[in-house]
Design an enzyme around this catalytic site. Structure first.
Site, PDB file in Angstrom:
ATOM      1  N   HIS A   1       0.804  -1.430  -0.065  1.00 55.38           N
ATOM      2  CA  HIS A   1      -0.274  -0.028  -0.088  1.00 55.38           C
ATOM      3  C   HIS A   1       1.183   1.232   0.175  1.00 55.38           C
ATOM      4  O   HIS A   1       0.790   2.154   0.289  1.00 55.38           O
ATOM      5  CB  HIS A   1      -0.775  -0.226   1.191  1.00 55.38           C
ATOM      6  CG  HIS A   1      -2.386   0.388   1.209  1.00 55.38           C
ATOM      7  ND1 HIS A   1      -2.070   1.912   1.897  1.00 55.38           N
ATOM      8  CD2 HIS A   1      -3.089   0.920   0.287  1.00 55.38           C
ATOM      9  CE1 HIS A   1      -3.661   2.411   2.276  1.00 55.38           C
ATOM     10  NE2 HIS A   1      -3.849   1.611   0.421  1.00 55.38           N
TER      11      HIS A   1
ATOM     12  N   LYS B   1       3.207   4.519  -1.409  1.00 58.31           N
ATOM     13  CA  LYS B   1       3.415   5.870  -2.010  1.00 58.31           C
ATOM     14  C   LYS B   1       4.100   6.232  -1.749  1.00 58.31           C
ATOM     15  O   LYS B   1       4.254   7.449  -0.602  1.00 58.31           O
ATOM     16  CB  LYS B   1       2.190   6.019  -2.433  1.00 58.31           C
ATOM     17  CG  LYS B   1       0.557   5.725  -2.178  1.00 58.31           C
ATOM     18  CD  LYS B   1       0.247   5.052  -1.339  1.00 58.31           C
ATOM     19  CE  LYS B   1      -1.131   4.921  -1.604  1.00 58.31           C
ATOM     20  NZ  LYS B   1      -2.190   4.265  -0.361  1.00 58.31           N
TER      21      LYS B   1
ATOM     22  N   ASP C   1      16.330  11.620  -7.396  1.00 54.66           N
ATOM     23  CA  ASP C   1      18.298  11.815  -6.821  1.00 54.66           C
ATOM     24  C   ASP C   1      18.608  11.797  -5.985  1.00 54.66           C
ATOM     25  O   ASP C   1      19.265  11.815  -5.210  1.00 54.66           O
ATOM     26  CB  ASP C   1      18.150  13.531  -7.633  1.00 54.66           C
ATOM     27  CG  ASP C   1      18.253  13.663  -9.412  1.00 54.66           C
ATOM     28  OD1 ASP C   1      18.108  12.523  -9.947  1.00 54.66           O
ATOM     29  OD2 ASP C   1      18.295  14.636  -9.548  1.00 54.66           O
TER      30      ASP C   1
ATOM     31  N   HIS D   1      -9.731  10.539   2.275  1.00 59.15           N
ATOM     32  CA  HIS D   1      -8.860   9.462   1.418  1.00 59.15           C
ATOM     33  C   HIS D   1      -7.367   9.753   2.501  1.00 59.15           C
ATOM     34  O   HIS D   1      -6.821   8.964   2.762  1.00 59.15           O
ATOM     35  CB  HIS D   1      -8.565   9.452   0.280  1.00 59.15           C
ATOM     36  CG  HIS D   1      -7.897   7.790  -0.172  1.00 59.15           C
ATOM     37  ND1 HIS D   1      -6.407   7.944  -0.140  1.00 59.15           N
ATOM     38  CD2 HIS D   1      -8.303   7.028  -0.305  1.00 59.15           C
ATOM     39  CE1 HIS D   1      -5.840   6.627  -1.188  1.00 59.15           C
ATOM     40  NE2 HIS D   1      -6.908   6.107  -0.603  1.00 59.15           N
TER      41      HIS D   1
ATOM     42  N   LYS E   1      -4.529  10.008   6.055  1.00 64.24           N
ATOM     43  CA  LYS E   1      -4.166   9.111   7.041  1.00 64.24           C
ATOM     44  C   LYS E   1      -3.044  10.156   7.855  1.00 64.24           C
ATOM     45  O   LYS E   1      -2.264  10.391   7.386  1.00 64.24           O
ATOM     46  CB  LYS E   1      -4.016   7.827   6.766  1.00 64.24           C
ATOM     47  CG  LYS E   1      -4.703   7.137   5.689  1.00 64.24           C
ATOM     48  CD  LYS E   1      -4.565   6.575   4.440  1.00 64.24           C
ATOM     49  CE  LYS E   1      -4.956   5.658   3.746  1.00 64.24           C
ATOM     50  NZ  LYS E   1      -5.040   5.835   2.301  1.00 64.24           N
TER      51      LYS E   1
ATOM     52  N   ASP F   1      -0.675  15.700  20.827  1.00 64.69           N
ATOM     53  CA  ASP F   1      -0.476  16.414  21.838  1.00 64.69           C
ATOM     54  C   ASP F   1      -0.368  18.182  21.319  1.00 64.69           C
ATOM     55  O   ASP F   1       0.844  18.758  21.642  1.00 64.69           O
ATOM     56  CB  ASP F   1       0.614  16.149  22.801  1.00 64.69           C
ATOM     57  CG  ASP F   1       0.289  14.639  24.042  1.00 64.69           C
ATOM     58  OD1 ASP F   1      -1.455  15.128  24.082  1.00 64.69           O
ATOM     59  OD2 ASP F   1       0.347  14.559  24.285  1.00 64.69           O
TER      60      ASP F   1
END
Length: 494
Positions: free
Chosen positions: A136, A138, A143, A382, A384, A389
Site C-alpha cells: 500500500h 506510495k 535523485d 482518503h 491518513k 498533543d
C-alpha cells in the site's frame, strides 16, 4: 533476480539545491490535489540522475499517463528510472508497462505478483493468504534528495477535479534532505525484496513485441480534451511555479520515515518489526489530545478499549472517518459501526465525512484555501493523519484498521514540529464541524448532527441542526447490508 542499489546522491543536482543540508530535513505540505500532482511532475522534470517510484495504484487515465509520459521523457534524457507497482491493479497497465520497460533507462518490477495473468480470481483461490496482502506504500524519490510521500496514488480521483469517479480528500508532503534519503532507503528495501519481480519475467512476450501499442494508448489519453484541460489547470499550481523558480519554501523539522518490512506480504515479518510499534514509539502516549483522520476506522476491540482508557484518563479523542454515504468501501464500515456506541459513551468525539454533493467547504487543511480543489472539497475522505498533543504528526498510507496493521505494507512520515501539529489541530477545530456529521448518543441511540459553515467544534446541539437517527443520505438496504455484514467474522480482513 539482480539486486541493485542507487549510487550515493550528488550535491550538485536541482533536487539537492532544494535543501542542501543532508543532515536535516525540509518539508512543505501538499494538501491541494493540483499542487501535489504538479510537484510530482516538476520534480520528475528536475531529475538529473534517477527517479524511483512505488505505488499501490496507478491508473490508465489522464494523471497516470501524464506521469508515464514525464517519466519516459526523463529516461530519454539519460535519467535512470525504477518503477515498482503493486500487482493488484496492473492488468489495465500491462501494455504501457511493456512500453516503458522496453526503454534501456527504465526498469519496472511488480510487487507480490499474480501467477495467473489471464485469470486473477483463480490466483486468489490458490494463493489467497499471500495475494490478500498488498503493498500500500506510495513514494516518489528524485535523485535521492527530494521525495513526495503521503496518501495519494496516481489517478484522476486524487488530483483532477474533472474525475468521473469523484475526488478524494488526501494529503502529501514534499520532503528534502535526510528525510528524502530515508525514503530512498525504504524504496531500496522493497525494490530488492523477494516479492518484487521484474515485469519482463511476468508479462507476456507478445506485449513487449508490440510495446509501441502502449505508447499509442498513452498518447490517445494525452490528446483527450479532459487531459489537456487538466494540464492547463496545472499551470496555476503555486507549488509547481515555486519549484520551477527554485523559490519553494521548505520548513525545517525532525522527520522520521517509517515503513513495514516488505516480507510482511509473505507473512514472515515479526510483529515488533511492523510499522505500528515504531509509530507508537515515535508518537508517544497521548497525554492531552489525540486526533485521528482515517478513511477506514476499524479499531477492533483492543484498539477501541485503548482509546476508551485514554478518554477516561482525560485525553481528548477526536476521530474523523468516512460516513457510509461517502465511503468507497462500504463493507469496511461494518467493522466501524460496532464500536461507535462505546467510544461515544466514553467521551470520544466522532465525525463522519460528508461528500461535497451535500455541503460546500471553505478552508483547506493547513493554510488558506486557494481554489476549488482544497482538500475538503472532496467526495470521499482518503487522508491518513494522526496528531498527538499538538506536538507530533503522522502523515502516510496507514489506515486505523486491521488490514493496515497486519496484512498490507504501509509507510509514512512522523513530523516532530509543534507548528505543524498546532495547524492540524486548529484545522480540525475550525474545519471538521463544517465538513462532517457530528455524532452524539442519547442512551443507546446515535444521532448525526448536520455540518454547518464555520461551526464551532463543540458537543452542544445547535438550534439550526438537522439531526438524523440513522446513517444520513443512505437507503434502508444499504444500512441493512452494513448490519448484516457486522454479523460476519470478517473484521480481521477489513
Amino acid at each position: 533476480m539482480d539486486k541493485t542499489r542507487a549510487a550515493a546522491p550528488r550535491d550538485d543536482t536541482a533536487a539537492a539545491r532544494l535543501w542542501p543540508d543532508i543532515t536535516t530535513s525540509g518539508l512543505t505540505p501538499l494538501p491541494d490535489g493540483l499542487d501535489a500532482f504538479g510537484a510530482r511532475l516538476k520534480l520528475i522534470e528536475m531529475a538529473q540522475d534517477r527517479i524511483d517510484a512505488q505505488y499501490y495504484l496507478w491508473r490508465a487515465d489522464s494523471c497516470g499517463d501524464l506521469m508515464f509520459h514525464a517519466i519516459v521523457e526523463a529516461a530519454k534524457r539519460g535519467v535512470k528510472v525504477r518503477l515498482l507497482f503493486d500487482d493488484n491493479a496492473t492488468q489495465v497497465l500491462e501494455q504501457r508497462i511493456a512500453w516503458a520497460d522496453s526503454h534501456p533507462n527504465i526498469e519496472i518490477r511488480l510487487f507480490n505478483p499474480f501467477a495467473m495473468r489471464w485469470c486473477r480470481p483463480l490466483s486468489y483461490l490458490m494463493h489467497f493468504t499471500r495475494l490478500n496482502r498488498r503493498m500500500h506504500n506510495k513514494a516518489l524519490v528524485i535523485d535521492g534528495r527530494a521525495a513526495v510521500l503521503g496518501g495519494r496514488n496516481i489517478g484522476n480521483e486524487y488530483y483532477n477535479n474533472l474525475s468521473k469517479i469523484g475526488l478524494f480528500m488526501d494529503f502529501d508532503v514534499l520532503v528534502a534532505g535526510s528525510g528524502a534519503q530515508a525514503a530512498q532507503e525504504e524504496f531500496e528495501s522493497y525494490w530488492n525484496s523477494e516479492p518484487a519481480w521484474p515485469a519482463r519475467a511476468l508479462l507476456s512476450p507478445k506485449l513487449y513485441e508490440a510495446c509501441e501499442k502502449g505508447q499509442e494508448e498513452c498518447r490517445a489519453v494525452l490528446e483527450h480534451s479532459d487531459t489537456k484541460t487538466f494540464a492547463k489547470l496545472l499551470k496555476n499550481s503555486p507549488v509547481l511555479a515555486d519549484l520551477g523558480s527554485g523559490q519553494i519554501s521548505l520548513r525545517q523539522a525532525k522527520v522520521s520515515v517509517l515503513y513495514d518490512p516488505p516480507n510482511k506480504v509473505l507473512g514472515r515479518a515479526k510483529r515488533r518489526k511492523l510499522l505500528f510499534p515504531s509509530l507508537h514509539m515515535a508518537m508517544g502516549n497521548p497525554k492531552e489530545r489525540f486526533d485521528i483522520i482515517s478513511p477506514y476506522f476499524v479499531p477492533g476491540r483492543r484498539g477501541r478499549n485503548q482509546l476508551i482508557r485514554l478518554a477516561k484518563d482525560g485525553v481528548k479523542i477526536r476521530v474523523l472517518t468516512n460516513s457510509l454515504a461517502s465511503s468507497d468501501q462500504p463493507i469496511v464500515h461494518t467493522g466501524y459501526v460496532g464500536h461507535r456506541r462505546k467510544l461515544l459513551k466514553a467521551g470520544a468525539e466522532l465525525y463522519e465525512f460528508v461528500n461535497d454533493q451535500k455541503v460546500k467547504f471553505r478552508r483547506g487543511l493547513i493554510g488558506r484555501r486557494r481554489r476549488g480543489t482544497s482538500p475538503f472539497a472532496r467526495n470521499k475522505l482518503h487522508a491518513k493523519i494522526l496528531s498527538v498533543d499538538m506536538q507530533t504528526v503522522f502523515i502516510g498510507t496507514f489506515n486505523f484498521d486491521p488490514r493496515s496493521l497486519f496484512l498490507n505494507t504501509e509507510m509514512g512520515v512522523v513530523i516532530e514540529d509543534k507548528q505543524w501539529a498546532e495547524d492540524l489541530h486548529s484545522s480540525f477545530q475550525k474545519v471538521i464541524p463544517s465538513a462532517a456529521w457530528r455524532l452524539s448518543i442519547d442512551n443507546q441511540r446515535i444521532h448525526w448532527h448536520s455540518p454547518a459553515q464555520d461551526a464551532p467544534a463543540q458537543n452542544s446541539t445547535r438550534d439550526h441542526d438537522e439531526v438524523w437517527t440513522h446513517e444520513p443520505y443512505t437507503s434502508w438496504w444499504q444500512r441493512a447490508v452494513v448490519i448484516m455484514g457486522g454479523w460476519l467474522p470478517i473484521e480481521w480482513l477489513l
